[in-house]
Structure formats: C-alpha cells, structure tokens
Design a protein around this motif. Structure first.
Motif, PDB file in Angstrom:
ATOM      1  N   UNK A 234      -1.547   0.044   2.835  1.00  0.00           N
ATOM      2  CA  UNK A 234      -1.946   0.416   2.673  1.00  0.00           C
ATOM      3  C   UNK A 234      -0.714   0.816   0.612  1.00  0.00           C
ATOM      4  N   UNK A 235       0.302  -0.053   0.607  1.00  0.00           N
ATOM      5  CA  UNK A 235       1.174  -0.374  -0.563  1.00  0.00           C
ATOM      6  C   UNK A 235       1.382  -1.534  -1.485  1.00  0.00           C
ATOM      7  N   UNK A 236       0.439  -1.764  -1.896  1.00  0.00           N
ATOM      8  CA  UNK A 236       0.464  -3.514  -2.435  1.00  0.00           C
ATOM      9  C   UNK A 236       1.687  -3.693  -3.368  1.00  0.00           C
ATOM     10  N   UNK A 237       2.525  -4.124  -3.386  1.00  0.00           N
ATOM     11  CA  UNK A 237       3.896  -4.754  -4.266  1.00  0.00           C
ATOM     12  C   UNK A 237       3.136  -4.699  -5.466  1.00  0.00           C
ATOM     13  N   UNK A 238       2.438  -5.568  -5.853  1.00  0.00           N
ATOM     14  CA  UNK A 238       2.169  -6.259  -7.409  1.00  0.00           C
ATOM     15  C   UNK A 238       1.679  -5.387  -7.754  1.00  0.00           C
ATOM     16  N   UNK A 239       0.952  -5.002  -7.468  1.00  0.00           N
ATOM     17  CA  UNK A 239       0.121  -4.203  -7.992  1.00  0.00           C
ATOM     18  C   UNK A 239       0.197  -2.434  -8.031  1.00  0.00           C
ATOM     19  N   UNK A 240       1.394  -1.474  -7.058  1.00  0.00           N
ATOM     20  CA  UNK A 240       1.918  -0.639  -6.993  1.00  0.00           C
ATOM     21  C   UNK A 240       0.900   0.378  -6.868  1.00  0.00           C
TER      22      UNK A 240
ATOM     23  N   UNK B  12       6.178   0.063  15.279  1.00  0.00           N
ATOM     24  CA  UNK B  12       4.964   1.149  16.028  1.00  0.00           C
ATOM     25  C   UNK B  12       4.892   2.787  15.121  1.00  0.00           C
ATOM     26  N   UNK B  13       3.666   3.266  14.476  1.00  0.00           N
ATOM     27  CA  UNK B  13       4.553   4.540  14.012  1.00  0.00           C
ATOM     28  C   UNK B  13       3.693   5.521  14.770  1.00  0.00           C
ATOM     29  N   UNK B  14       3.941   6.553  15.285  1.00  0.00           N
ATOM     30  CA  UNK B  14       2.578   7.581  16.089  1.00  0.00           C
ATOM     31  C   UNK B  14       2.260   8.312  14.434  1.00  0.00           C
ATOM     32  N   UNK B  15       1.205   8.437  14.271  1.00  0.00           N
ATOM     33  CA  UNK B  15       1.017   9.467  12.904  1.00  0.00           C
ATOM     34  C   UNK B  15       0.232  10.923  13.647  1.00  0.00           C
ATOM     35  N   UNK B  16       0.704  11.565  12.715  1.00  0.00           N
ATOM     36  CA  UNK B  16      -0.436  13.095  13.485  1.00  0.00           C
ATOM     37  C   UNK B  16      -1.560  13.723  12.434  1.00  0.00           C
ATOM     38  N   UNK B  17      -1.863  12.652  11.402  1.00  0.00           N
ATOM     39  CA  UNK B  17      -2.913  12.718  10.577  1.00  0.00           C
ATOM     40  C   UNK B  17      -3.729  11.332  11.368  1.00  0.00           C
ATOM     41  N   UNK B  18      -4.804  11.411  11.703  1.00  0.00           N
ATOM     42  CA  UNK B  18      -5.576  11.164  12.021  1.00  0.00           C
ATOM     43  C   UNK B  18      -7.235  10.110  10.991  1.00  0.00           C
ATOM     44  N   UNK B  19      -6.704  11.234   9.823  1.00  0.00           N
ATOM     45  CA  UNK B  19      -7.844  10.614   8.972  1.00  0.00           C
ATOM     46  C   UNK B  19      -7.324  10.809   7.590  1.00  0.00           C
ATOM     47  N   UNK B  20      -7.187   9.744   6.356  1.00  0.00           N
ATOM     48  CA  UNK B  20      -6.765   9.802   5.184  1.00  0.00           C
ATOM     49  C   UNK B  20      -7.474  10.211   4.620  1.00  0.00           C
ATOM     50  N   UNK B  21      -7.501  10.868   3.883  1.00  0.00           N
ATOM     51  CA  UNK B  21      -8.296  11.831   2.556  1.00  0.00           C
ATOM     52  C   UNK B  21      -7.514  11.876   1.047  1.00  0.00           C
TER      53      UNK B  21
ATOM     54  N   UNK C 133      -3.848  10.349  -1.829  1.00  0.00           N
ATOM     55  CA  UNK C 133      -2.971   9.611  -1.288  1.00  0.00           C
ATOM     56  C   UNK C 133      -1.719  10.339  -0.593  1.00  0.00           C
ATOM     57  N   UNK C 134      -1.702  11.429  -0.546  1.00  0.00           N
ATOM     58  CA  UNK C 134      -0.964  12.361  -0.313  1.00  0.00           C
ATOM     59  C   UNK C 134      -1.103  12.060   1.282  1.00  0.00           C
ATOM     60  N   UNK C 135      -2.016  11.626   1.930  1.00  0.00           N
ATOM     61  CA  UNK C 135      -1.892  11.628   3.497  1.00  0.00           C
ATOM     62  C   UNK C 135      -1.577  10.422   3.623  1.00  0.00           C
ATOM     63  N   UNK C 136      -2.005   9.116   3.280  1.00  0.00           N
ATOM     64  CA  UNK C 136      -1.506   8.268   2.731  1.00  0.00           C
ATOM     65  C   UNK C 136      -0.021   8.003   2.759  1.00  0.00           C
ATOM     66  N   UNK C 137       0.791   9.214   1.482  1.00  0.00           N
ATOM     67  CA  UNK C 137       1.945   8.696   1.780  1.00  0.00           C
ATOM     68  C   UNK C 137       2.747   9.043   3.198  1.00  0.00           C
ATOM     69  N   UNK C 138       2.572  10.564   3.700  1.00  0.00           N
ATOM     70  CA  UNK C 138       3.053  10.861   4.781  1.00  0.00           C
ATOM     71  C   UNK C 138       2.628  10.387   5.856  1.00  0.00           C
ATOM     72  N   UNK C 139       2.184   8.403   5.734  1.00  0.00           N
ATOM     73  CA  UNK C 139       1.774   7.400   6.496  1.00  0.00           C
ATOM     74  C   UNK C 139       2.841   6.825   6.719  1.00  0.00           C
TER      75      UNK C 139
END
Length: 718
Positions: free
Chosen positions: A513-519, A571-580, A582-588
């Motif tokens: 979800x987040x690559x620390x090498x390439x940010x 284990x994270x229970x996430x409320x959003x079931x689709x990623x569409x 960058x904001x969705x990724x940041x929410x996860x």
C-alpha cells in the motif's frame, strides 16, 4: 420465534428450545454410539415441558442447529481413515518436518522446553503415503512446470493400492492458482468415479485454507480429510433422525468461525470446538445487550473448561493459525483456551509432588463418575462435589441421574486416601482445591498473556458445572464479580441459537500500500477490487446454495497488514470495500495505524518501513432473529430483598475451613429478582447447582440470571 439449538458435549447433550416467549433448557447424557438418541432424549424433555409432541415441535420450528465437540474428540482419539497425500515433487518432507516445531505444537510451555523428552505426535498421514508429483507454479501462480498427468495417475493408483481411504492434495502456491489441484480432482474422479464402489473422497487444500504457508495449509487439509468421514456419518445420522421425525428444513451446523451453515456447506475442520465457540458467541451477545463491559467467558462442563475473552464493544479475539490438538492449521477460529478440567475429570495421586492431580483424563458419560453407578471406578471432580455436600444425590440433573455416595466414597478411598494418609473429606477437598486452582491459573494466564487485568473483567460462569465452581476459581484471582447468565447450564446451546449464517473466504497475496523506497501509494485499484469481488462472490454463492436471497447477504472486509517485513501483522476491519482513489488508500492506512496503536501503544507505528497487505478476508453473512436478554445487572444493595425460608439444609465442607457448615438450600425457581443470600448457601435448579462459598453474596436478577459478589469484609478461615 421457534427454534431448537443443541450443544453435543463429551458428557452431556444440552438442548435449548425457544417456543414463542418460552425458553426451555434440558440435558441428557451424550450417546456417543448414536448421537441422535441423546438428542431425542434432551428434546423429548423439552417437549414434556411444552406438553406437545416431538414431531409437532420439529414441524413448527424455523431451524435446528447443532454445535458439537465430536470432531475434537475424534482427532484426539486418532480415529480416522488412512490418508494418501499428493504434494509438489520435492516437498514430500514438509508435513513430517512440521517446520521443526511439531514436537511442541499443542503443548504447554514446560512441554515445549522439555527438549530431551520431545516427541512428535503420531502422524495423521504416514510418510510413505505422501507422494510428490511433477508440477510447479511460481509465487504469482504462473506455470513453471506443467502438471504431468500420467505421473498423477500412477501415484494415485499406488496410494490406493496401499490402502488410502481419502486423498489430500496440497500443491505449492495453489491458493494463487488452483488449476492443478482441480485437475487432479478430475483425474481422480476419472480413475475412481463417485458412483462406483471404492470411490475415494478428495480434499483440495486451496478449498480448505486460502492463505499461503505450505505447512499450515497442508495440515489444515489433512485434519479436514481425517475428520471428513467421521463428521459426515455422525451429522448425516442426526439429519436423518430429523427427517424421520418430520423435520423437512436443512439442518444447520455451528462453525468455529462464530457462524453457521447447512451441512452441505460445512467443512469438517470448521466443526472443531464449535460448542465452546457458541458459548463465546452468546457471551458477546449478552455483554452487548446488558452493557457488561469486559467479560471472560468460562464454560465448565463434564469434560473440559473453556475460556474465551470478549472485551468491551463486543470485539472477539480470533486465531488465524490455531493449534488443534497437536496440529497447526490455517483457519479463522474464535480464540479459546481449553483445559482438561470438568466434572468428569479423573483425580489421581501425583507421586512426584505427593498430592492430587486432576485431569486431563475424563470419565465422560460412559461410564461417567463413580457416583453415576454406571461402572466407573475412578474418582472424579463430581464425586468430590457430592462427598463435600454440594450435590443432592436424589435430584441431580432433575432426578434423571441418581447419585450413589457410597460409590463416590469407595472410589476416593481406594485411589487417594491411603496414598495421602487422610480421610475421605480431606481428599475430596484436595480434589476441589486442585481443580479450581488449575482453572484459575489457566484463566489468569490467558488474561495476562493478552495484556488484560483480571480486576477489569466480569467472569461469566456457565455450563453444567460453572456455577458450582465459580467462587472457588474467582477467589484465587482478583475477580470480585461473577455472573451466571440466563440459561447458564445450556449457555453454549443458547449461543448456537443466536448464530448467524456466515462464511469466511480469504486470499494470501503481496500487496504494497505504501512503498517506503519510492514513497509511492498503491494505485492498482482494479487488482484489489477484483480480489474483493471474487471473495464476495464465493461467499454469495455459499449463501445462495442455502436458499438465502441476495438482498439479505451482508459483507465485512478485513485486511491482514504489517509494517515492512515485521513478523507481527494486525487485522484491520475496513469500512470501504473498493479502492478508487489515493484518498481511499489513505483511509485504509489510517484505519490500520489506529488499530496498530491500540494494540501496541500509540507511537509504535512504523510507516517508514512501508505498509503492505498479506491477506484479504471477506465475511459473508445473513442476520437471523436472536434471543433477547433483559437488563440483568444486580440491583443496588438497599433495594435487595431477603430470601424466603430455605427448603432444607445440608452439611457442606469448604476448602480452607476445618469445620463443616450447616448450609441452607433454596430452589432457584422460587427466588424472585433482587433476592440477596449470604454464603455459604446452595441454590439448586433442575440443570445446575449454584454454590455460594463463605465470603460471597448471591443476588438474583431478571430472566434467571444470578450474580456472585465478593464480600468487602473477608471471611476468617480456620
């Protein structure tokens, strides 16, 4: 609501019937040779209370639900078929080596440290019955070496010639691409068609466990295959019994994931520990409805003592790689700890420490404790409870099991008194003290190991022997509040009646979800969404097959995540079931960070190491109507009422006191909510006994709930 729920334990079969606004609890001895006989007896007792015929009840109810420990017992007793196993060539030693830790799986800490005496458990599949076949997929599921079908046919024939009764297939990376495992199943059906005599069941590992990890996936498939025929025949026998009594709906089976499904949608592995898990489910439901806060669920039956934790908010603990008996498996299971301590636990002389040892051997239901007068010769916890005066020999289990004190006395004398050089009562006290101490130690260890303080928990005491031993257990800890919940003697069966139909599907992967090498943030949204959609569709198909309409199916999405290459994942229970976006990724990522901080302390997060997903998991479920609990909190002391005159007295002996107590006895059904009774006291019902130790107060609540509250002023012991 009209419903029948059953928990088939090692000693008793518990039955809970909801008939409109009536709740009926009954028990019968478990009939291991034919489980249907114990079920019919327990349900027949409920029918007598309702004054209706058994067939009429089964015609009217909306469902019949089973929770059972049959699979657990079969695994422990090593009663299973001869297994043949196909693996990728070169991986034949994966299961026998068991990651080099197999000698210690399922043992306590002392057993794991005893390396000179370390022994691996007897294998469920013999090494010579494991065959490698030529094929290979890489970690992405791409074909490195195509499946050699002639090699498969040759190996299958050799395994069958060696006596294989079931075939387990566990190929490398099959969770990413199951095509080769599926083709092997087709080949087996070509060689041994299912309509011919000698047809052989086949278990595919990717269908049993959806996560990577060759060893745990293989053992999961092996355990599932080992129990397959036992569970199929036993549960089919129960279903045929229902058909014979005019019940036409599908039978429902409780799963250790905390849900349930029809028999045709149940793996054998999912039935392990389903009875105790039902009790934890009922504890969660009760804690939420009654606002009890943190509770530790304790279920003491005739064979075992099961411990589960439900923290405030109804959050259950899960094991994603639990150890079942001696085998590490990969299946999401509600976390519980099982101790070999129950009413039927056998007491023996410990020659090393020159004291009493209790369990893990159990007398079970056949022959049962010595006092059952069914041929048992060994002293048990129930025999000690009878000798100490806690049990009424004429009205045990509602009078259905008369107890013989002379048998209990003879068993204790023969096994312990000479060795300990003491009288029978003193030996019985030692049995009681030992078994209560064992359970208290197990409960304390479980809470402390997970970072909890026992003082912050209310102890739920249920099962046939829970209210009988709860004060003795709690006074070894810092717990001062005990709740014997409504319907406490069949509380696990109550939990089975509250379960929702549920299926869990998961897939292992490597997703950054987040690559620390390439940010860089994850942007392959189509890949994530496709996996979630596929897992949802699998769950939807499971429930459709059981007749559930699409508009009733609900989904939860869980992600197993970690920072960088950390071994620990959260284990994270996430409320959003689709990623569409960058904001969705940041929410996860935010959800994961918050959960990680709650578990390991705020500030422990390490996003600079990178963030990745290891497993995507989807729970597909449908909600059903549940049993409703009333406000069962104890009323304030000034508003409590004095009890009526006791129905009798019995001489009782308590651990820590030299003198006997002339102990008053009440019938539970005669006590209205708000009655307060100072210990020592006995409150008896047809299905359990509430023992109030000196130093404790018994307070009744609504719906048959009962509280044990530790007195502020301790009782002086003599």
């Amino acid at each position: 609501m009209k419903r029948v729920s059953v928990d088939i334990g090692g000693t008793f079969t518990d039955c809970f019937v909801v008939w409109g606004d009536q709740y009926i609890e009954t028990k019968a001895l478990t009939t291991h040779h034919n489980l249907a006989m114990g079920f019919n007896e327990a349900l027949g007792k409920a029918c007598q209370v309702l004054n209706v015929e058994l067939e009429h009840v089964l015609t009217e109810v909306d469902s019949v639900r089973y929770a059972t420990t049959l699979g657990t017992n079969a695994l422990i007793e090593h009663k299973g078929p001869k297994i043949g196993m196909l693996v990728t060539a070169g991986y034949e030693a994966t299961v026998p080596l068991s990651r080099a830790r197999g000698y210690g799986e399922g043992l306590d800490d002392l057993g794991k440290q005893d390396l000179p005496n370390a022994q691996r458990p007897d294998p469920l599949v013999e090494p010579h019955m494991i065959r490698g076949i030529r094929e290979r997929l890489d970690f992405q599921g791409k074909v490195v070496m195509p499946l050699d079908e002639e090699d498969v046919r040759r190996q299958l024939r050799e395994l069958v010639d060696r006596g294989a009764q079931i075939i387990v297939v566990a190929l490398v990376n099959s969770v990413v691409n199951p095509a080769n495992e599926q083709r092997i199943e087709e080949i087996l059906l070509e060689e041994y068609p299912s309509h011919l005599l000698g047809a052989i069941p086949v278990i595919l590992s990717h269908q049993v466990a959806g996560r990577k990890g060759e060893y745990v996936r293989s053992t999961s498939a092996i355990v599932d295959g080992y129990l397959h025929s036992t569970m199929y025949h036993a549960l089919s026998q129960l279903e045929q019994n229902l058909r014979a009594h005019t019940y036409e709906k599908p039978m429902l089976v409780i799963h250790n994931s905390g849900g349930m499904a029809q028999l045709n949608s149940t793996d054998a592995l999912q039935t392990i520990h389903s009875g105790p898990v039902s009790g934890i489910g009922a504890s969660e439901h009760l804690a939420l409805q009654a606002e009890l806060g943190n509770v530790v669920a304790t279920d003491m039956g005739g064979t075992s003592y099961d411990i589960g934790i439900v923290v405030e908010g109804g959050v259950k603990h899960y094991d994603f790689n639990p150890v079942i008996d001696r085998w590490l498996v990969s299946v999401p299971m509600v976390h519980l700890v099982t101790l070999g301590a129950g009413g039927g636990s056998v007491a023996s002389y410990d020659r090393m420490y020159k004291t009493v040892q209790c369990g893990p051997e159990s007398a079970g239901s056949d022959p049962g404790p010595a006092c059952y007068d069914r041929g048992g010769m060994k002293p048990t916890v129930t025999d000690a409870d009878l000798l100490l005066g806690y049990l009424d020999p004429e009205n045990y289990a509602g009078g259905s099991i008369p107890l013989n004190p002379r048998r209990a006395k003879a068993a204790v004398e023969d096994a312990l008194c000479d060795e300990l050089d003491c009288e029978v009562i003193e030996a019985a006290k030692l049995i009681r003290e030992k078994v209560d101490g064992n359970m208290a130690n197990g409960l304390f260890t479980e809470l402390r190991a997970r970072g909890y303080n026992p003082e912050d928990f209310t102890m739920l005491a249920y099962g046939g022997n829970g209210p009988l031993h709860c004060c003795g257990i709690a006074q070894n800890l810092s717990i001062d509040k005990i709740l014997a919940p409504p319907l406490s003697s069949v509380f696990s069966a109550v939990g089975a009646g509250n379960m929702h139909q549920l299926h869990i599907h998961e897939q292992s992967l490597y997703m950054v979800l987040y690559d620390s090498n390439t940010r860089a943030l994850f942007d392959d949204y189509a890949r994530f969404n496709a996996i979630v959609a596929e897992l949802k569709e699998r769950g939807r198909q499971d429930l459709r097959r059981q007749g559930v309409p699409d508009d009733q199916i609900l989904f939860d999405l869980e992600l197993d995540m970690r920072y960088g290459n950390q071994l620990v994942q959260t284990t994270a229970v996430v409320p959003i079931h689709e990623l569409n976006s960058p904001a969705d990724v940041l929410q996860v990522i935010t959800q994961f960070s918050e959960d990680y901080g709650k578990r390991f302390g705020e500030g422990s997060q390490a996003p600079e190491a990178g963030i990745r997903i290891n497993t995507i998991r989807v729970s597909s479920y449908v909600r059903h109507e549940t049993v409703q609990f009333q406000d069962i909190k104890p009323i304030a002391k000034p508003e409590r009422k004095a009890p009526p005159a006791p129905s009798g007295h019995r001489t009782c002996h308590f651990v820590g006191f030299d003198q006997a107590f002339e102990t008053p006895i009440w019938a539970r059904k005669e006590l209205d909510p708000g009655v307060e009774i100072e210990g020592p006291a006995i409150v008896a019902s047809e299905v359990t006994t509430f023992l109030v130790n000196p130093g404790w107060t018994f307070v009744t609540a609504k719906q048959g709930a009962s509280w044990f509250l530790r007195n502020e002023t301790p009782v002086t012991r003599h």
